[in-house]
Design a protein around this motif. Structure first.
Motif, PDB file in Angstrom:
ATOM      1  N   LEU A 188       0.808  -1.213   0.000  1.00 50.15           N
ATOM      2  CA  LEU A 188       0.000   0.000   0.000  1.00 50.15           C
ATOM      3  C   LEU A 188       0.846   1.271   0.000  1.00 50.15           C
ATOM      4  O   LEU A 188       0.313   2.373  -0.145  1.00 50.15           O
ATOM      5  N   GLY A 189       2.147   1.126   0.149  1.00 50.57           N
ATOM      6  CA  GLY A 189       3.024   2.280   0.056  1.00 50.57           C
ATOM      7  C   GLY A 189       3.353   2.668  -1.373  1.00 50.57           C
ATOM      8  O   GLY A 189       3.971   3.713  -1.607  1.00 50.57           O
ATOM      9  N   LYS A 190       2.942   1.847  -2.345  1.00 51.72           N
ATOM     10  CA  LYS A 190       3.200   2.133  -3.757  1.00 51.72           C
ATOM     11  C   LYS A 190       1.908   2.569  -4.439  1.00 51.72           C
ATOM     12  O   LYS A 190       0.899   1.860  -4.353  1.00 51.72           O
ATOM     13  N   PRO A 191       1.905   3.693  -5.128  1.00 49.41           N
ATOM     14  CA  PRO A 191       0.696   4.106  -5.859  1.00 49.41           C
ATOM     15  C   PRO A 191       0.314   3.061  -6.908  1.00 49.41           C
ATOM     16  O   PRO A 191       1.165   2.561  -7.637  1.00 49.41           O
ATOM     17  N   GLY A 192      -0.967   2.730  -6.965  1.00 50.76           N
ATOM     18  CA  GLY A 192      -1.435   1.766  -7.952  1.00 50.76           C
ATOM     19  C   GLY A 192      -0.808   0.393  -7.803  1.00 50.76           C
ATOM     20  O   GLY A 192      -0.556  -0.292  -8.798  1.00 50.76           O
ATOM     21  N   ALA A 193      -0.560  -0.027  -6.570  1.00 46.77           N
ATOM     22  CA  ALA A 193       0.127  -1.297  -6.328  1.00 46.77           C
ATOM     23  C   ALA A 193      -0.629  -2.458  -6.960  1.00 46.77           C
ATOM     24  O   ALA A 193      -1.853  -2.558  -6.864  1.00 46.77           O
ATOM     25  N   VAL A 194       0.122  -3.349  -7.627  1.00 50.19           N
ATOM     26  CA  VAL A 194      -0.454  -4.567  -8.192  1.00 50.19           C
ATOM     27  C   VAL A 194      -0.078  -5.735  -7.290  1.00 50.19           C
ATOM     28  O   VAL A 194       0.913  -5.670  -6.545  1.00 50.19           O
ATOM     29  N   PRO A 195      -0.849  -6.818  -7.319  1.00 47.25           N
ATOM     30  CA  PRO A 195      -0.541  -7.957  -6.447  1.00 47.25           C
ATOM     31  C   PRO A 195       0.680  -8.723  -6.935  1.00 47.25           C
ATOM     32  O   PRO A 195       0.817  -8.994  -8.128  1.00 47.25           O
ATOM     33  N   ILE A 196       1.551  -9.069  -5.999  1.00 47.10           N
ATOM     34  CA  ILE A 196       2.706  -9.907  -6.326  1.00 47.10           C
ATOM     35  C   ILE A 196       2.552 -11.251  -5.636  1.00 47.10           C
ATOM     36  O   ILE A 196       1.894 -11.368  -4.599  1.00 47.10           O
ATOM     37  N   ILE A 197       3.138 -12.265  -6.225  1.00 44.68           N
ATOM     38  CA  ILE A 197       2.950 -13.648  -5.779  1.00 44.68           C
ATOM     39  C   ILE A 197       3.787 -13.914  -4.529  1.00 44.68           C
ATOM     40  O   ILE A 197       4.983 -13.598  -4.484  1.00 44.68           O
ATOM     41  N   THR A 198       3.162 -14.520  -3.512  1.00 44.56           N
ATOM     42  CA  THR A 198       3.883 -14.869  -2.290  1.00 44.56           C
ATOM     43  C   THR A 198       4.167 -16.369  -2.195  1.00 44.56           C
ATOM     44  O   THR A 198       4.771 -16.821  -1.218  1.00 44.56           O
ATOM     45  N   ASP A 199       3.727 -17.172  -3.188  1.00 44.07           N
ATOM     46  CA  ASP A 199       3.982 -18.613  -3.171  1.00 44.07           C
ATOM     47  C   ASP A 199       5.487 -18.881  -3.086  1.00 44.07           C
ATOM     48  O   ASP A 199       6.302 -18.042  -3.470  1.00 44.07           O
ATOM     49  N   GLU A 200       5.828 -20.076  -2.661  1.00 46.11           N
ATOM     50  CA  GLU A 200       7.251 -20.396  -2.529  1.00 46.11           C
ATOM     51  C   GLU A 200       7.886 -20.865  -3.833  1.00 46.11           C
ATOM     52  O   GLU A 200       9.078 -21.159  -3.875  1.00 46.11           O
ATOM     53  N   GLY A 201       7.122 -20.914  -4.922  1.00 44.02           N
ATOM     54  CA  GLY A 201       7.650 -21.394  -6.196  1.00 44.02           C
ATOM     55  C   GLY A 201       8.495 -20.367  -6.928  1.00 44.02           C
ATOM     56  O   GLY A 201       8.842 -19.299  -6.404  1.00 44.02           O
ATOM     57  N   ASP A 202       8.797 -20.684  -8.194  1.00 43.21           N
ATOM     58  CA  ASP A 202       9.679 -19.842  -8.992  1.00 43.21           C
ATOM     59  C   ASP A 202       9.074 -18.472  -9.308  1.00 43.21           C
ATOM     60  O   ASP A 202       9.807 -17.544  -9.645  1.00 43.21           O
ATOM     61  N   ASP A 203       7.728 -18.349  -9.224  1.00 45.22           N
ATOM     62  CA  ASP A 203       7.080 -17.072  -9.532  1.00 45.22           C
ATOM     63  C   ASP A 203       7.088 -16.102  -8.348  1.00 45.22           C
ATOM     64  O   ASP A 203       6.585 -14.980  -8.471  1.00 45.22           O
ATOM     65  N   GLN A 204       7.640 -16.509  -7.238  1.00 44.90           N
ATOM     66  CA  GLN A 204       7.606 -15.663  -6.045  1.00 44.90           C
ATOM     67  C   GLN A 204       8.162 -14.261  -6.328  1.00 44.90           C
ATOM     68  O   GLN A 204       9.228 -14.105  -6.915  1.00 44.90           O
ATOM     69  N   GLY A 205       7.386 -13.254  -5.922  1.00 47.96           N
ATOM     70  CA  GLY A 205       7.808 -11.873  -6.098  1.00 47.96           C
ATOM     71  C   GLY A 205       7.404 -11.249  -7.418  1.00 47.96           C
ATOM     72  O   GLY A 205       7.564 -10.044  -7.603  1.00 47.96           O
ATOM     73  N   ARG A 206       6.862 -12.054  -8.345  1.00 42.66           N
ATOM     74  CA  ARG A 206       6.444 -11.517  -9.643  1.00 42.66           C
ATOM     75  C   ARG A 206       4.984 -11.059  -9.577  1.00 42.66           C
ATOM     76  O   ARG A 206       4.218 -11.530  -8.736  1.00 42.66           O
ATOM     77  N   PRO A 207       4.585 -10.167 -10.487  1.00 40.15           N
ATOM     78  CA  PRO A 207       3.164  -9.797 -10.538  1.00 40.15           C
ATOM     79  C   PRO A 207       2.292 -11.023 -10.784  1.00 40.15           C
ATOM     80  O   PRO A 207       2.637 -11.900 -11.585  1.00 40.15           O
ATOM     81  N   TYR A 208       1.164 -11.092 -10.097  1.00 37.58           N
ATOM     82  CA  TYR A 208       0.284 -12.263 -10.186  1.00 37.58           C
ATOM     83  C   TYR A 208      -0.338 -12.393 -11.578  1.00 37.58           C
ATOM     84  O   TYR A 208      -0.339 -13.478 -12.162  1.00 37.58           O
ATOM     85  N   PHE A 209      -0.873 -11.289 -12.098  1.00 33.82           N
ATOM     86  CA  PHE A 209      -1.565 -11.348 -13.390  1.00 33.82           C
ATOM     87  C   PHE A 209      -0.559 -11.170 -14.512  1.00 33.82           C
ATOM     88  O   PHE A 209       0.282 -10.275 -14.491  1.00 33.82           O
ATOM     89  N   GLY A 210      -0.684 -12.018 -15.474  1.00 36.60           N
ATOM     90  CA  GLY A 210       0.282 -12.159 -16.557  1.00 36.60           C
ATOM     91  C   GLY A 210       0.525 -13.644 -16.666  1.00 36.60           C
ATOM     92  O   GLY A 210      -0.064 -14.322 -17.523  1.00 36.60           O
ATOM     93  N   PRO A 211       1.316 -14.197 -15.741  1.00 41.27           N
ATOM     94  CA  PRO A 211       1.449 -15.658 -15.765  1.00 41.27           C
ATOM     95  C   PRO A 211       0.175 -16.356 -15.288  1.00 41.27           C
ATOM     96  O   PRO A 211      -0.058 -17.513 -15.600  1.00 41.27           O
ATOM     97  N   ARG A 212      -0.666 -15.647 -14.522  1.00 42.44           N
ATOM     98  CA  ARG A 212      -1.873 -16.278 -13.988  1.00 42.44           C
ATOM     99  C   ARG A 212      -3.100 -15.422 -14.288  1.00 42.44           C
ATOM    100  O   ARG A 212      -3.005 -14.257 -14.649  1.00 42.44           O
ATOM    101  N   LYS A 213      -4.265 -16.030 -14.103  1.00 44.69           N
ATOM    102  CA  LYS A 213      -5.536 -15.333 -14.272  1.00 44.69           C
ATOM    103  C   LYS A 213      -6.558 -16.046 -13.402  1.00 44.69           C
ATOM    104  O   LYS A 213      -6.271 -17.101 -12.812  1.00 44.69           O
TER     105      LYS A 213
END
Length: 315
Positions: A188-213
């Motif tokens: 919430l400290g970033k304007p227009g924050a998008v969700p990032i993945i918290t899973d322990e897999g290789d996508d961790q830290g990446r934006p959720y939407f794009g690789p997923r839907k």
């Protein structure tokens, strides 16, 4: 039968027979014409029924959200209270050997439990960024009554409004290691924050939407998402704007809230009047370090620095 009175009985019977035969032919022609007309118009009726069904489907809300705040006791935590502890209450906290009992005691006084963010073990840069922050966890379940499929393609934090925390006392049980969770995190400290993945897999830290839907409608199961909202030094109200594409190639968005209210993410103050920090390595009965009374303790370095900066700014 009118018009046959002047005829002989034989001729009258013949006229009746011709009349009945003609009526039968006309009836057959009428039935056949109706059948042919019905067959000719059947495709357009089917199309009209389909259009009606599509209109009814479009009239349904794309999707709705059911939201629950996660109130299960976390592992590491902070407890915040909107007043300083009295001398007697401080003595009681200082003598406690069980941090869970201290949390329950402060909760009985009106304290509220905050969480540490999910650990980013694969992204040490993010782990260091989010460790000092406070997390509020929501379970968001998405439902759609539409008969056709739609897809949520993006989300962002909107209508974020933050203010200084109300807490004046903070107890901290720090993490002794981290935990990953299947879900997403909004900063919430970033304007227009998008969700990032918290899973322990290789996508961790990446934006959720794009690789997923998230697919909804057409009998699909409700979409469930664990959402962390993190804030530092400020408590925030906020909402989620979810963008979608439906089967009619229409694009739109839905604002997700906690019913009619915005979501709320609370944070501890950076320099509370009273700060208690748990150090498991200290002798029993001395694990709670009161930084407001013993600011020279090493666990109090950050609190002491921030207090000093505040005094300097005021001077």
């Amino acid at each position: 039968m009118g018009g046959t009175a002047h005829l002989t009985p034989r001729k009258r019977l013949k006229a009746v027979a011709w009349f009945l035969a003609g009526a039968a032919v006309l009836g057959a022609l009428a039935y056949g014409g109706s059948f042919v007309l019905d067959r000719l118009t059947q495709p357009s009726r089917a199309e009209q029924d389909q259009r009606t069904q599509e209109d009814l489907d479009r009239a349904e809300a794309p999707f709705t959200a059911g939201v629950d705040y996660d109130d299960t006791p976390p592992g590491p935590w902070k407890v915040v209270l909107d007043r300083p502890l009295t001398a007697a209450e401080q003595r009681r906290i200082a003598a406690m050997r069980d941090p869970g009992a201290a949390r329950e005691y402060l909760t009985s006084l009106g304290g509220r439990t905050l969480r540490f963010p999910a650990a980013f073990e694969r992204r040490t840069d993010l782990a260091m960024t989010y460790y000092p922050r406070d997390a509020t966890v929501l379970h968001v379940n998405l439902f759609s009554k539409r008969q056709t499929q739609l897809t949520i393609t993006a989300m962002e934090a909107v209508n974020v409004s933050c203010r200084p925390p109300t807490a004046r006392t903070v107890l901290v049980l720090p993490p002794q290691g981290g935990a990953a969770y299947d879900g997403v995190l909004f900063d919430l400290g970033k304007p227009g924050a998008v969700p990032i993945i918290t899973d322990e897999g290789d996508d961790q830290g990446r934006p959720y939407f794009g690789p997923r839907k998230i697919d909804l409608g057409d009998g699909a199961s409700p979409g469930g998402l664990r959402v962390e909202a993190v804030a530092k030094g400020e408590s925030c109200t906020w909402e989620i704007k979810a963008k979608y594409r439906d089967a009619y190639q229409s694009f739109g968005s839905v604002i997700l809230k906690d019913g009619t209210k915005p979501f709320f993410a609370e944070a501890a103050p950076d320099r509370p009047e009273q700060l208690w920090y748990w150090e498991a390595s200290r002798p029993n009965g001395q694990q709670w370090v009161p930084c407001h009374r013993k600011p020279a303790e090493s666990v109090c370095d950050e609190w002491r620095r921030l207090r000093a900066e505040a005094r300097a700014d005021q001077g």
